[in-house]
Design a protein around this motif. Structure first.
Motif, PDB file in Angstrom:
ATOM      1  N   SER A 262       7.609   6.498   5.609  1.00 57.82           N
ATOM      2  CA  SER A 262       8.428   5.800   6.603  1.00 57.82           C
ATOM      3  C   SER A 262       7.811   5.933   7.987  1.00 57.82           C
ATOM      4  CB  SER A 262       9.835   6.384   6.662  1.00 57.82           C
ATOM      5  OG  SER A 262      10.412   6.396   5.406  1.00 57.82           O
ATOM      6  N   TYR A 263       7.343   7.143   8.255  1.00 53.56           N
ATOM      7  CA  TYR A 263       6.760   7.408   9.568  1.00 53.56           C
ATOM      8  C   TYR A 263       5.530   6.531   9.791  1.00 53.56           C
ATOM      9  CZ  TYR A 263       5.409  10.082  13.657  1.00 53.56           C
ATOM     10  OH  TYR A 263       5.106  10.447  14.920  1.00 53.56           O
ATOM     11  N   ASN A 264       4.741   6.414   8.759  1.00 54.36           N
ATOM     12  CA  ASN A 264       3.561   5.560   8.809  1.00 54.36           C
ATOM     13  C   ASN A 264       3.945   4.115   9.115  1.00 54.36           C
ATOM     14  OD1 ASN A 264       1.537   3.727   7.854  1.00 54.36           O
ATOM     15  ND2 ASN A 264       0.510   5.459   6.931  1.00 54.36           N
ATOM     16  N   LEU A 265       4.929   3.623   8.381  1.00 51.13           N
ATOM     17  CA  LEU A 265       5.397   2.249   8.605  1.00 51.13           C
ATOM     18  C   LEU A 265       5.925   2.081  10.023  1.00 51.13           C
ATOM     19  CD1 LEU A 265       7.325   1.074   5.433  1.00 51.13           C
ATOM     20  CD2 LEU A 265       5.232   0.139   6.392  1.00 51.13           C
ATOM     21  N   LEU A 266       6.713   3.068  10.440  1.00 51.22           N
ATOM     22  CA  LEU A 266       7.352   2.976  11.754  1.00 51.22           C
ATOM     23  C   LEU A 266       6.345   2.971  12.882  1.00 51.22           C
ATOM     24  CD1 LEU A 266      10.489   5.245  11.727  1.00 51.22           C
ATOM     25  CD2 LEU A 266      10.311   2.948  12.640  1.00 51.22           C
ATOM     26  N   THR A 267       5.403   3.915  12.821  1.00 54.80           N
ATOM     27  CA  THR A 267       4.454   4.023  13.936  1.00 54.80           C
ATOM     28  C   THR A 267       3.504   2.850  13.967  1.00 54.80           C
ATOM     29  OG1 THR A 267       3.164   5.458  12.523  1.00 54.80           O
ATOM     30  CG2 THR A 267       4.500   6.529  14.188  1.00 54.80           C
ATOM     31  N   SER A 268       3.278   2.214  12.816  1.00 56.90           N
ATOM     32  CA  SER A 268       2.394   1.043  12.839  1.00 56.90           C
ATOM     33  C   SER A 268       3.180  -0.213  13.191  1.00 56.90           C
ATOM     34  CB  SER A 268       1.711   0.886  11.485  1.00 56.90           C
ATOM     35  OG  SER A 268       2.686   0.628  10.516  1.00 56.90           O
ATOM     36  N   GLY A 269       4.452  -0.029  13.480  1.00 59.12           N
ATOM     37  CA  GLY A 269       5.270  -1.184  13.876  1.00 59.12           C
ATOM     38  C   GLY A 269       5.537  -2.129  12.738  1.00 59.12           C
ATOM     39  N   LYS A 270       5.412  -1.642  11.500  1.00 56.60           N
ATOM     40  CA  LYS A 270       5.615  -2.531  10.352  1.00 56.60           C
ATOM     41  C   LYS A 270       6.973  -2.327   9.700  1.00 56.60           C
ATOM     42  CE  LYS A 270       1.760  -4.704  10.466  1.00 56.60           C
ATOM     43  NZ  LYS A 270       1.694  -4.476  11.912  1.00 56.60           N
ATOM     44  N   TYR A 271       7.778  -1.501  10.346  1.00 54.08           N
ATOM     45  CA  TYR A 271       9.122  -1.300   9.814  1.00 54.08           C
ATOM     46  C   TYR A 271       9.995  -2.360  10.465  1.00 54.08           C
ATOM     47  CZ  TYR A 271      13.047   1.466   8.038  1.00 54.08           C
ATOM     48  OH  TYR A 271      14.152   1.902   7.353  1.00 54.08           O
ATOM     49  N   ALA A 272      10.343  -3.366   9.679  1.00 54.79           N
ATOM     50  CA  ALA A 272      11.058  -4.513  10.261  1.00 54.79           C
ATOM     51  C   ALA A 272      12.477  -4.121  10.644  1.00 54.79           C
ATOM     52  CB  ALA A 272      11.091  -5.648   9.258  1.00 54.79           C
TER      53      ALA A 272
ATOM     54  N   LEU B 159       0.839  -1.197   0.000  1.00 56.76           N
ATOM     55  CA  LEU B 159       0.000   0.000   0.000  1.00 56.76           C
ATOM     56  C   LEU B 159       0.878   1.252   0.000  1.00 56.76           C
ATOM     57  CD1 LEU B 159      -3.000   1.050   0.422  1.00 56.76           C
ATOM     58  CD2 LEU B 159      -2.314   1.313   2.806  1.00 56.76           C
ATOM     59  N   ILE B 160       1.870   1.214   0.878  1.00 53.47           N
ATOM     60  CA  ILE B 160       2.774   2.358   0.989  1.00 53.47           C
ATOM     61  C   ILE B 160       3.531   2.558  -0.320  1.00 53.47           C
ATOM     62  CG2 ILE B 160       4.820   3.190   2.196  1.00 53.47           C
ATOM     63  CD1 ILE B 160       2.849   3.198   4.244  1.00 53.47           C
ATOM     64  N   SER B 161       4.008   1.456  -0.895  1.00 53.09           N
ATOM     65  CA  SER B 161       4.728   1.520  -2.162  1.00 53.09           C
ATOM     66  C   SER B 161       3.860   2.167  -3.228  1.00 53.09           C
ATOM     67  CB  SER B 161       5.090   0.120  -2.628  1.00 53.09           C
ATOM     68  OG  SER B 161       6.309  -0.250  -2.095  1.00 53.09           O
ATOM     69  N   ASN B 162       2.606   1.717  -3.261  1.00 51.69           N
ATOM     70  CA  ASN B 162       1.715   2.249  -4.284  1.00 51.69           C
ATOM     71  C   ASN B 162       1.437   3.717  -4.043  1.00 51.69           C
ATOM     72  OD1 ASN B 162       1.722  -0.251  -5.325  1.00 51.69           O
ATOM     73  ND2 ASN B 162      -0.337  -0.834  -4.608  1.00 51.69           N
ATOM     74  N   MET B 163       1.272   4.056  -2.753  1.00 46.77           N
ATOM     75  CA  MET B 163       1.024   5.456  -2.431  1.00 46.77           C
ATOM     76  C   MET B 163       2.213   6.303  -2.859  1.00 46.77           C
ATOM     77  SD  MET B 163      -0.795   5.381   1.250  1.00 46.77           S
ATOM     78  CE  MET B 163      -0.203   6.955   1.791  1.00 46.77           C
ATOM     79  N   SER B 164       3.393   5.774  -2.542  1.00 43.54           N
ATOM     80  CA  SER B 164       4.615   6.485  -2.915  1.00 43.54           C
ATOM     81  C   SER B 164       4.625   6.701  -4.427  1.00 43.54           C
ATOM     82  CB  SER B 164       5.818   5.663  -2.468  1.00 43.54           C
ATOM     83  OG  SER B 164       6.952   6.012  -3.200  1.00 43.54           O
ATOM     84  N   HIS B 165       4.287   5.644  -5.136  1.00 42.79           N
ATOM     85  CA  HIS B 165       4.280   5.725  -6.592  1.00 42.79           C
ATOM     86  C   HIS B 165       3.270   6.763  -7.079  1.00 42.79           C
ATOM     87  CE1 HIS B 165       2.849   4.512 -10.599  1.00 42.79           C
ATOM     88  NE2 HIS B 165       4.136   4.316 -10.822  1.00 42.79           N
TER      89      HIS B 165
ATOM     90  N   LYS C 166      10.939  23.532  -3.554  1.00 46.28           N
ATOM     91  CA  LYS C 166       9.770  23.020  -2.839  1.00 46.28           C
ATOM     92  C   LYS C 166       9.427  21.598  -3.285  1.00 46.28           C
ATOM     93  CE  LYS C 166       9.255  26.267  -0.129  1.00 46.28           C
ATOM     94  NZ  LYS C 166       9.625  26.012   1.257  1.00 46.28           N
ATOM     95  N   MET C 167       9.685  21.355  -4.562  1.00 44.14           N
ATOM     96  CA  MET C 167       9.402  20.024  -5.074  1.00 44.14           C
ATOM     97  C   MET C 167      10.307  18.990  -4.404  1.00 44.14           C
ATOM     98  SD  MET C 167       9.189  18.805  -8.940  1.00 44.14           S
ATOM     99  CE  MET C 167      10.623  17.802  -8.733  1.00 44.14           C
ATOM    100  N   SER C 168      11.540  19.369  -4.235  1.00 37.76           N
ATOM    101  CA  SER C 168      12.473  18.447  -3.593  1.00 37.76           C
ATOM    102  C   SER C 168      12.080  18.245  -2.127  1.00 37.76           C
ATOM    103  CB  SER C 168      13.892  18.977  -3.774  1.00 37.76           C
ATOM    104  OG  SER C 168      14.568  19.013  -2.548  1.00 37.76           O
TER     105      SER C 168
ATOM    106  N   ASP D 253       9.258  15.848  -2.087  1.00 37.25           N
ATOM    107  CA  ASP D 253       9.785  14.508  -2.342  1.00 37.25           C
ATOM    108  C   ASP D 253      10.256  13.870  -1.030  1.00 37.25           C
ATOM    109  OD1 ASP D 253      11.029  12.287  -3.327  1.00 37.25           O
ATOM    110  OD2 ASP D 253      12.817  13.371  -4.003  1.00 37.25           O
ATOM    111  N   HIS D 254      11.050  14.643  -0.271  1.00 36.53           N
ATOM    112  CA  HIS D 254      11.528  14.123   1.014  1.00 36.53           C
ATOM    113  C   HIS D 254      10.377  13.888   1.978  1.00 36.53           C
ATOM    114  CE1 HIS D 254      15.662  14.345   0.002  1.00 36.53           C
ATOM    115  NE2 HIS D 254      15.638  15.646  -0.218  1.00 36.53           N
ATOM    116  N   LEU D 255       9.426  14.826   1.907  1.00 36.96           N
ATOM    117  CA  LEU D 255       8.300  14.731   2.815  1.00 36.96           C
ATOM    118  C   LEU D 255       7.506  13.443   2.575  1.00 36.96           C
ATOM    119  CD1 LEU D 255       7.379  16.616   5.004  1.00 36.96           C
ATOM    120  CD2 LEU D 255       5.636  17.500   3.446  1.00 36.96           C
TER     121      LEU D 255
END
Lengths: 463, 224
Positions: free
Chosen positions: A317-327, A263-269, A304-306, A309-311
């Motif tokens: 990453s923050y989403n993954l981390l807080t959901s405890g899915k960052y292995a 999901l995150i990958s797709n969102m990123s894309h 701002k675009m850059s 991009d970082h944001l």
């Protein structure tokens, strides 16, 4: 899968333990008599056989005495020749014995072997002889009146046998040691059985214990072979059941993690694709003739675009981390090496941005328990912050320092400090990610910042 | 001879922009909008640029097939998927991974590195300072005198490792482990000695090296 709560009594440890306890209780009343019996039997068979082998004869006192008195009785009113004959027979039967007889007048008649007794017996001699024999432990003598009655006036006959030819009836030292050995053997057998019983239990418990520690390929403990269906057997079954459950939940978790990551990958894309398109148009625009104002706007948009991009990166990453899915897979490794590699990757950019790196990471490896990717991510975010907010300082320092007796990693810059308003200031997501990642690895970040620069110290929370 | 690039991208806007930019830079570009026919088309190319999210077969699958068919062909993944997992998955077969949005200069630089590394440029030597490096022939000569510079095996391996990562700072550990093939425990001295002898051979002034730059506290770099 359902389990029996209790094992069948027959196969339970309880029953086996009861057998051993019972054996212990029966030890005194049963085992001791048994050992007596054994020693007696051994005595009668083995030892007697041995004695007979040695001497060719066994003589029993009562038997000899009876025999002698019977013979004396038979000799009532017999002639001296008959008496001689009888005595010779005895001598033949017991060659090691000495026999003699004395007639009514006190004359020694037949003496085999000859010469040991006085030829003519006085009453003193008789008493002397009786006395000598009573006190004599080496010689057993049977004396009988011929005719076996004192009144027959035929004299008396005597047989003497050395003590060594008699069966030993009393308990000798060898008997006692035999008894002790039997008792000891039985005790050893009992102790051995108890030992085997507990060793079996201990070994199975240890197997179970080590199975819990040794993870298999999937990181879960491996299933174990279930042995006997007793209490430990049930424990082993439950253990395997637990492994199954763990495996199931691990699979579910992995599936969830996979879905979330996709999901995150797709969102990123989906977020990055339009950003790329905008970027491409900005780039094309840059090639067009523009006013200074236009060029400035373009540069700002690109900036701002850059940021955006970082944001996006940070947000995901923050989403993954807080959901405890960052292995995070921690292992002890040299973090200085990771810092050096990360710094090597950033070096060219630092140069381009006018930062002069001052790197002092020589010396002993700094072994911390970290996940390499996560630690790199931390460094990347911190370095990125420095490039974006502290570039004006023209300096980045990487160092180690002893902090309260433990080594810490120090990153310094000479920027305007964290309080200063920086053009690239975001929501601080990058730093939140750093904090979260470090916390996952039991590391802490301390920041000391003033107008002259910022010092960031990374160190283990529980060194 | 122009470098042929196979570019697979389903987004029309990005695709047309990138292919135009690459053509402007002098590359021959074949742009496909899906992975279909990619394996066949790749056979005649020097480099493949591959998006991950494609209609039909995804970029990872296409990339693996291309790589299986032509193992020498460099593949550059160009994707909007930026997670570390995607990168790791991509780099299992691809030679480089660039995330969108990107600057076209960066894309061009990476293409150049990949093409040079694969030797598709033919015998065109690489010029570094006063040196001329023939990567395919493993030969090194001085531009001024034209005479060959003979290096020992390890010296050559170190030099080529830095050449392959032209412009990048490499740590001592990375160099040592790539060249010696064993963990860097205390290889520091060994590496330093080899670098010193290497510099004596290739530098005009070994006391002030121009080719192999020492990056204090990290390692070494050969600047492009």
């Amino acid at each position: 899968m359902r389990f029996q709560r209790f094992p069948k009594f027959r196969s339970s440890l309880l029953s086996r333990y009861l057998i051993i306890v019972l054996a212990a209780l029966l030890f005194v009343p049963v085992v001791i008599p048994i050992s007596f019996l054994t020693s007696w039997l051994v005595n009668n068979t083995v030892i007697n056989d041995k004695k007979q082998e040695e001497n060719g004869h066994i003589v029993q006192r009562s038997y000899l005495t009876d025999n002698w008195h019977t013979a004396a009785k038979q000799l009532a009113n017999a002639s001296p020749d008959q008496i001689d004959q009888k005595l010779r027979k005895f001598k033949q039967k017991y060659p090691f014995a000495s026999v003699f007889w004395v007639d009514h007048s006190g004359m020694t008649r037949l003496q085999l072997p000859p010469g040991r007794q006085p030829a003519k017996w006085s009453s003193d001699d008789a008493i002397q002889y009786m006395k000598a024999n009573t006190g004599n432990r080496d010689l057993f003598a049977v004396v009988a009146f011929i005719g076996d009655k004192p009144g027959m006036k035929q004299g008396f006959m005597a047989i003497e046998i050395p003590e060594e030819y008699f069966v030993q009836n009393q308990i000798t030292t060898s008997n006692i040691s035999l008894f002790a050995i039997t008792l000891l053997l039985l005790f050893a057998f009992f102790a051995g059985m108890s030992y085997l019983f507990f060793r079996g239990i201990r070994r199975r418990l240890l197997t179970l214990e080590s199975a819990m520690h040794a993870p298999g390929e999937d990181g879960l403990p491996m299933k174990i072979h279930t042995g006997r269906a007793d209490e430990i057997g049930l424990l082993e079954q439950s253990f395997n059941y637990m492994i199954d459950q763990l495996g199931d939940s691990r699979r579910r978790e992995q599936e969830e993690e996979r879905l979330r990551k996709r999901l995150i990958s797709n969102m990123s894309h989906d977020l990055r694709t339009p950003l790329t398109v905008i970027g491409s148009h900005l780039y094309s625009l840059k090639k067009e003739p523009l006013t200074d104002q236009g060029k400035q706007s373009l540069a700002l948009m690109q900036d701002k675009m850059s940021d955006l991009d970082h944001l996006i990166d940070h947000l995901l990453s923050y989403n993954l981390l807080t959901s405890g899915k960052y292995a995070i897979h921690r292992k002890p490794q040299d973090v200085l090496r990771i810092v050096r590699e990360s710094a090597a990757a950033w070096y060219t950019l630092w140069e381009k941005e006018g930062l002069s790196p001052d790197i002092n990471l020589e010396g002993e490896p700094l072994i911390w328990n970290v996940d390499e990717q996560a630690f790199r991510r931390v460094l990347d975010n911190l370095f990125q912050n420095i490039v974006r907010h502290a570039g004006s300082g023209g300096y980045i320092g990487l160092d180690t320092e002893m902090h309260h007796g433990h080594p810490a990693l120090i990153i310094t810059d000479r920027g305007p400090g964290m309080q200063a308003d920086s053009s690239g200031k975001g929501a601080g997501l990058g730093l939140s990610i750093v904090q979260l990642l470090l916390k996952e690895m039991a590391l802490g970040l301390e920041i000391e910042s003033n107008g002259q620069g910022t010092l960031m110290r990374i160190r283990p929370l529980n060194p | 001879m122009a470098i042929h690039i196979l570019y697979i991208e389903d987004d029309t806007e990005i695709g047309s922009w990138v292919s135009k930019d690459l053509k402007d830079r002098g590359y021959e570009v074949l742009w496909l909008k899906s992975g279909e026919g990619a394996v066949e088309a790749a056979a005649d190319c020097h480099l493949v640029i591959l998006d991950v999210m494609l209609p039909g077969l995804d970029g990872f699958t296409v990339g693996q097939r291309v790589k299986r068919n032509s193992p020498e062909l460099p593949i550059l993944m160009l994707s909007a998927r930026s997670s570390i997992d995607d990168k790791l998955q991509g780099l299992q077969f691809a030679d480089d991974y660039l995330t969108k949005p990107f600057h076209p200069d960066e894309l061009a630089a990476r293409i150049e590195v990949l093409v040079r590394r694969s030797g598709s440029l033919g015998g065109k030597p690489l010029e570094i300072g006063h040196l001329r490096v023939f990567e395919r022939e493993n030969r090194l000569e001085s531009k001024e005198t034209g005479s060959e510079i003979i290096l020992t095996g390890k010296q050559f391996q170190i030099f080529m490792y830095l050449i392959r990562h032209l412009g990048q700072v490499m740590t001592k550990e990375q160099i040592y482990e790539a060249v010696w093939g064993e963990p860097y425990l205390d290889g520091d001295k060994t590496l330093m000695v080899h670098i010193r002898y290497l510099r004596e051979k290739i530098e005009l002034d070994p006391a002030a090296p121009q080719i192999i730059e020492t990056i204090r506290g990290i390692g070494y770099r050969v600047k492009a």
